[in-house]
Design a protein around this motif. Structure first.
Motif, PDB file in Angstrom:
ATOM      1  N   SER A   3      43.629  43.460  37.504  1.00 30.35           N
ATOM      2  CA  SER A   3      43.151  43.914  38.809  1.00 30.35           C
ATOM      3  C   SER A   3      43.323  42.812  39.843  1.00 30.35           C
ATOM      4  N   THR A   4      43.452  43.231  41.075  1.00 28.07           N
ATOM      5  CA  THR A   4      43.720  42.284  42.150  1.00 28.07           C
ATOM      6  C   THR A   4      42.428  41.773  42.780  1.00 28.07           C
ATOM      7  N   LYS A   5      42.459  40.537  43.234  1.00 30.15           N
ATOM      8  CA  LYS A   5      41.353  39.991  44.026  1.00 30.15           C
ATOM      9  C   LYS A   5      41.422  40.500  45.449  1.00 30.15           C
ATOM     10  N   GLY A   6      42.616  40.966  45.844  1.00 27.65           N
ATOM     11  CA  GLY A   6      42.816  41.442  47.201  1.00 27.65           C
ATOM     12  C   GLY A   6      44.282  41.351  47.571  1.00 27.65           C
ATOM     13  N   VAL A   7      44.535  41.559  48.852  1.00 30.91           N
ATOM     14  CA  VAL A   7      45.893  41.536  49.373  1.00 30.91           C
ATOM     15  C   VAL A   7      45.977  40.478  50.467  1.00 30.91           C
ATOM     16  N   ALA A   8      47.014  39.665  50.392  1.00 28.46           N
ATOM     17  CA  ALA A   8      47.221  38.597  51.368  1.00 28.46           C
ATOM     18  C   ALA A   8      48.564  38.764  52.058  1.00 28.46           C
ATOM     19  N   TYR A  30      45.973  37.484  43.831  1.00 26.69           N
ATOM     20  CA  TYR A  30      46.221  38.306  45.014  1.00 26.69           C
ATOM     21  C   TYR A  30      47.613  38.935  44.952  1.00 26.69           C
ATOM     22  N   ARG A  57      51.978  39.981  39.761  1.00 26.62           N
ATOM     23  CA  ARG A  57      51.315  40.566  40.924  1.00 26.62           C
ATOM     24  C   ARG A  57      52.292  41.451  41.669  1.00 26.62           C
ATOM     25  N   SER A  85      45.454  47.431  51.064  1.00 23.22           N
ATOM     26  CA  SER A  85      44.422  46.830  51.916  1.00 23.22           C
ATOM     27  C   SER A  85      44.985  45.552  52.537  1.00 23.22           C
ATOM     28  N   ASP A  87      43.205  41.630  53.036  1.00 21.58           N
ATOM     29  CA  ASP A  87      42.010  40.811  52.885  1.00 21.58           C
ATOM     30  C   ASP A  87      42.171  39.378  53.373  1.00 21.58           C
ATOM     31  N   VAL A  88      43.396  38.851  53.313  1.00 24.02           N
ATOM     32  CA  VAL A  88      43.650  37.457  53.673  1.00 24.02           C
ATOM     33  C   VAL A  88      44.919  37.386  54.509  1.00 24.02           C
TER      34      VAL A  88
END
Length: 107
Positions: A3-8, A30, A57, A85, A87-88
């Motif tokens: 799973s991802t921590k988020g999208v940068a 990410y 990733r 999404s 996120d960063v």
């Protein structure tokens, strides 16, 4: 793929510090949208390949110019559509003179 921590998003990510930051964000979990000028598309594709194959990733390659508002809007829209999404944002593109780009709303 875990799973991802988020999208940068990383601008200036074809080489140098931007490339290093993009790869590190992938190691940290990410998914990464890579952005640089069109002349560096081949280099961006190499970074994306490394992120996908070696870091496990997701990655997206987008080209444009950070000084052109429509290119930034397109970058954000493509990132959210492809990766889910945003996120960063890490801006590493070199600009002279310094240009301040306001955060743009995405609907």
């Amino acid at each position: 793929m875990s799973s991802t921590k988020g999208v940068a998003i990383v601008t200036g990510s074809a080489r140098g510090i931007g490339r290093g930051i993009a790869l590190r964000l992938a190691v940290d979990g990410y998914d990464v949208a890579l952005f640089d000028i069109p002349q560096n598309k081949g280099l961006l594709e190499e970074v994306a390949s490394t992120i996908i194959k070696e870091r496990g990733r997701k990655s997206l390659v987008v080209t444009g110019d950070v000084t052109i508002e429509k290119d930034i809007v397109s970058l954000i829209e493509q990132t959210v559509k492809a990766l889910g999404s945003l996120d960063v944002v890490r801006h590493t593109s070199y600009l002279w003179p310094i240009l301040i780009i306001p955060i743009l709303p995405v609907s």
